[in-house]
Design an enzyme around this catalytic site. Structure first.
Site, PDB file in Angstrom:
ATOM      1  N   PRO A 287       0.822  -1.210   0.000  1.00  0.00           N
ATOM      2  CA  PRO A 287       0.000   0.000   0.000  1.00  0.00           C
ATOM      3  C   PRO A 287       0.859   1.264   0.000  1.00  0.00           C
ATOM      4  CG  PRO A 287       0.161  -0.850   2.215  1.00  0.00           C
ATOM      5  CD  PRO A 287       0.917  -1.817   1.336  1.00  0.00           C
ATOM      6  N   ARG A 289      -0.791   4.874  -1.176  1.00  0.00           N
ATOM      7  CA  ARG A 289      -1.792   5.892  -0.905  1.00  0.00           C
ATOM      8  C   ARG A 289      -2.561   5.633   0.394  1.00  0.00           C
ATOM      9  NH1 ARG A 289      -4.249   8.408  -5.259  1.00  0.00           N
ATOM     10  NH2 ARG A 289      -3.546   6.610  -6.466  1.00  0.00           N
ATOM     11  N   CYS A 355       2.137  28.648 -16.286  1.00  0.00           N
ATOM     12  CA  CYS A 355       1.589  29.053 -17.579  1.00  0.00           C
ATOM     13  C   CYS A 355       1.061  27.846 -18.354  1.00  0.00           C
ATOM     14  CB  CYS A 355       2.658  29.795 -18.367  1.00  0.00           C
ATOM     15  SG  CYS A 355       3.254  31.203 -17.444  1.00  0.00           S
ATOM     16  N   TYR A 384       1.516  10.781  -3.716  1.00  0.00           N
ATOM     17  CA  TYR A 384       1.668  11.257  -5.091  1.00  0.00           C
ATOM     18  C   TYR A 384       1.526  12.778  -5.142  1.00  0.00           C
ATOM     19  CZ  TYR A 384       1.102   6.285  -5.474  1.00  0.00           C
ATOM     20  OH  TYR A 384       1.261   4.933  -5.278  1.00  0.00           O
TER      21      TYR A 384
HETATM   22  C1  LIG Z   1       2.303   2.124  -7.251  1.00  0.00           C
HETATM   23  C2  LIG Z   1       2.396   0.728  -6.797  1.00  0.00           C
HETATM   24  C3  LIG Z   1       1.901   0.363  -5.547  1.00  0.00           C
HETATM   25  C4  LIG Z   1       1.187   1.331  -4.617  1.00  0.00           C
HETATM   26  O1  LIG Z   1      -0.056   1.730  -5.110  1.00  0.00           O
HETATM   27  P1  LIG Z   1      -1.069   2.536  -4.151  1.00  0.00           P
HETATM   28  O2  LIG Z   1      -2.254   2.739  -4.989  1.00  0.00           O
HETATM   29  O3  LIG Z   1      -0.418   3.796  -3.754  1.00  0.00           O
HETATM   30  O4  LIG Z   1      -1.348   1.662  -2.981  1.00  0.00           O
HETATM   31  C5  LIG Z   1       2.067  -0.944  -5.155  1.00  0.00           C
HETATM   32  N1  LIG Z   1       2.683  -1.854  -5.948  1.00  0.00           N
HETATM   33  C6  LIG Z   1       3.175  -1.532  -7.156  1.00  0.00           C
HETATM   34  C7  LIG Z   1       3.858  -2.558  -7.968  1.00  0.00           C
HETATM   35  C8  LIG Z   1       3.043  -0.233  -7.622  1.00  0.00           C
HETATM   36  O5  LIG Z   1       3.507   0.081  -8.832  1.00  0.00           O
END
Ligand SMILES: *Cc1c(COP(=O)(O)O)cnc(C)c1O
Length: 431
Positions: A287, A289, A355, A384
């Site tokens: 995880p 986000r 811009c 992000y």
């Molecule tokens: C980006 C990513 C995540 C994390 O995704 P979230 O939506 O932020 O939880 C986990 N595993 C892989 C392989 C990713 O590319």
């Protein structure tokens, strides 16, 4: 966002006034709550406690050294997507043996570095990559632990730019091809088939696609375990969070958000544990986000209010270079005044100074009437956010602050303007 709330008229992060932090450190300013980061990590761990598991925080969502150090201290693993992210994790005191290395384009140098550091697994996205990892491991006289990222071809029903688990995108190896790929990989002497991985997308707001993918893949995991002795199954990241009405007014976010679409760790665990438990392999989660998203805000100052015939433009000092999600993903971030404002609301476009006409945070959104000098907070900006910032328009990277109760620390200084071009030189014939 339990830890973001008004005390009287003032927005606070835990015990700290946002306005006071903005005055002290300037704007645009990212502020993170240590309590939110900690709680999210703990809650997911608790929900998944019935199975042996490891939470590998997706570093790409927020890679600030203080964030990584905090999570390392909670025993977190890390999901990294570049050699740079591995170096960051090491610098923050993270354990490389709890790192999984994902990404479609790992270079030889990155593979070598990760192998020397002893990462837990390379999450591999293609057969040429398996060959390359085998070759680097041979040269170093090592055995590389690998897992292949499988693409379950399940629609995550999220935004197109963050859907990864269907055959329309570049990630992973098609579900049907996995047994053949593992069979061939088993013959590469410098690889150890340690696990299997998937990640179907980001900001999923329902558990159904996760459950569907796990159900579809579980028999294959069992087969790989029997044939190749794999020890883990990574179910990826992607747990969605609340972006609308995320601010707790005395109520925790899950309460305010009741009826709105998002996933609790309890729902996630309840939907997935039955299928996972019977597998008897270690479960990894990645995880990003879910842990960092609701843990951060971006504070910006109103520079001008510009009324045209049709529109009320609120021009702020933050911009798409600081937070690109609205421009890039059509993302919604709740925007609230740092000092509560009464009165009627007016449809407003909050825009930055860059811009580009895409440089807006919202359009025609009913907001209180603000004035020059007011501060606004963009909520749920912890994932992000800063990590995607750029120097476009020669704008400095914002400062970042970590709050812990009544303490606050600057955890990234605002970039000095000359630092933006410090790596540049004038070609000798132009001097
Ligand atoms: C980006 C990513 C995540 C994390 O995704 P979230 O939506 O932020 O939880 C986990 N595993 C892989 C392989 C990713 O590319």
């Amino acid at each position: 966002m339990h830890d973001f709330h008004y005390q009287g008229s003032q927005l606070h992060v835990e015990g700290m006034s946002v306005a006071a932090l903005a005055r002290k450190y300037g704007t645009p300013l990212y502020i993170y709550s240590q309590a939110t980061l900690t709680r999210r990590h703990r809650e997911l761990n608790q929900a998944m406690a019935p199975v042996e598991h490891l939470v590998c925080f997706a570093v790409k969502s927020n890679s600030n050294q203080s964030v990584l150090r905090l999570l390392a201290g909670l025993g977190s693993g890390f999901d990294i997507v570049s050699g740079g992210e591995l170096q960051r994790v090491l610098a923050a005191g993270g354990d490389p043996r709890r790192c999984v290395f994902a990404g479609v384009g790992k270079t030889e140098a990155e593979i070598q570095f990760a192998l020397q550091q002893g990462v837990y697994s390379f999450n591999v996205e293609s057969e040429p990559e398996l060959q390359r990892i085998n070759a680097v491991a041979r040269r170093l006289k090592k055995i590389a632990p690998v897992a292949v990222r499988l693409n379950p071809n399940v629609d995550a029903r999220t935004h197109a730019k963050i859907t990864t688990g269907t055959y329309e995108n570049k990630f992973g190896v098609a579900f049907e091809e996995i047994p053949g790929v593992y069979g061939r990989a088993a013959r590469l002497p410098h690889l150890r088939l340690r696990g299997v991985q998937m990640h179907i997308g980001s900001q999923l707001t329902e558990v159904a696609p996760f459950a569907q993918a796990v159900k579809k893949v579980a028999p294959l995991v069992a087969q790989l375990q029997a044939r190749h002795g794999i020890e883990f199954f990574s179910i990826g990241g992607g747990i969605g969070i609340v972006y609308r009405d995320a601010l707790a007014s005395g109520q925790p976010a899950w309460w305010r958000g009741a009826g709105k679409k998002f996933i609790t760790p309890q729902q996630y665990a309840a939907a997935l544990l039955p299928a996972l438990r019977s597998l008897g392999v270690k479960i990894l989660m990645e995880p990003g986000r879910y842990i960092s998203g609701n843990a951060g805000i971006l504070v910006t100052r109103v520079e001008y209010v510009k009324r045209t015939g049709h529109k009320n433009f609120v021009i702020v000092d933050g911009a798409m270079n600081d937070l690109i999600r609205p421009a890039f993903y059509d993302a919604y971030h709740e925007i609230v005044p740092v000092t509560k404002l009464g009165g009627a609301r007016i449809a407003s476009d909050v825009v930055g100074p860059v811009c580009e006409s895409g440089d807006y945070f919202c359009q025609d959104r009913p907001l209180p009437r603000v004035r020059e000098g007011d501060y606004l907070a963009l909520l749920s900006a912890g994932a992000y956010g800063f990590v995607m910032a750029s120097n476009y328009n020669t704008r400095a990277l914002a400062a970042e602050v970590m709050v812990h109760g009544r303490k606050a620390a600057l955890v990234r200084a605002r970039q000095p303007i000359p630092a933006i071009w410090s790596g540049e030189t004038v070609a000798p014939w132009l001097k």
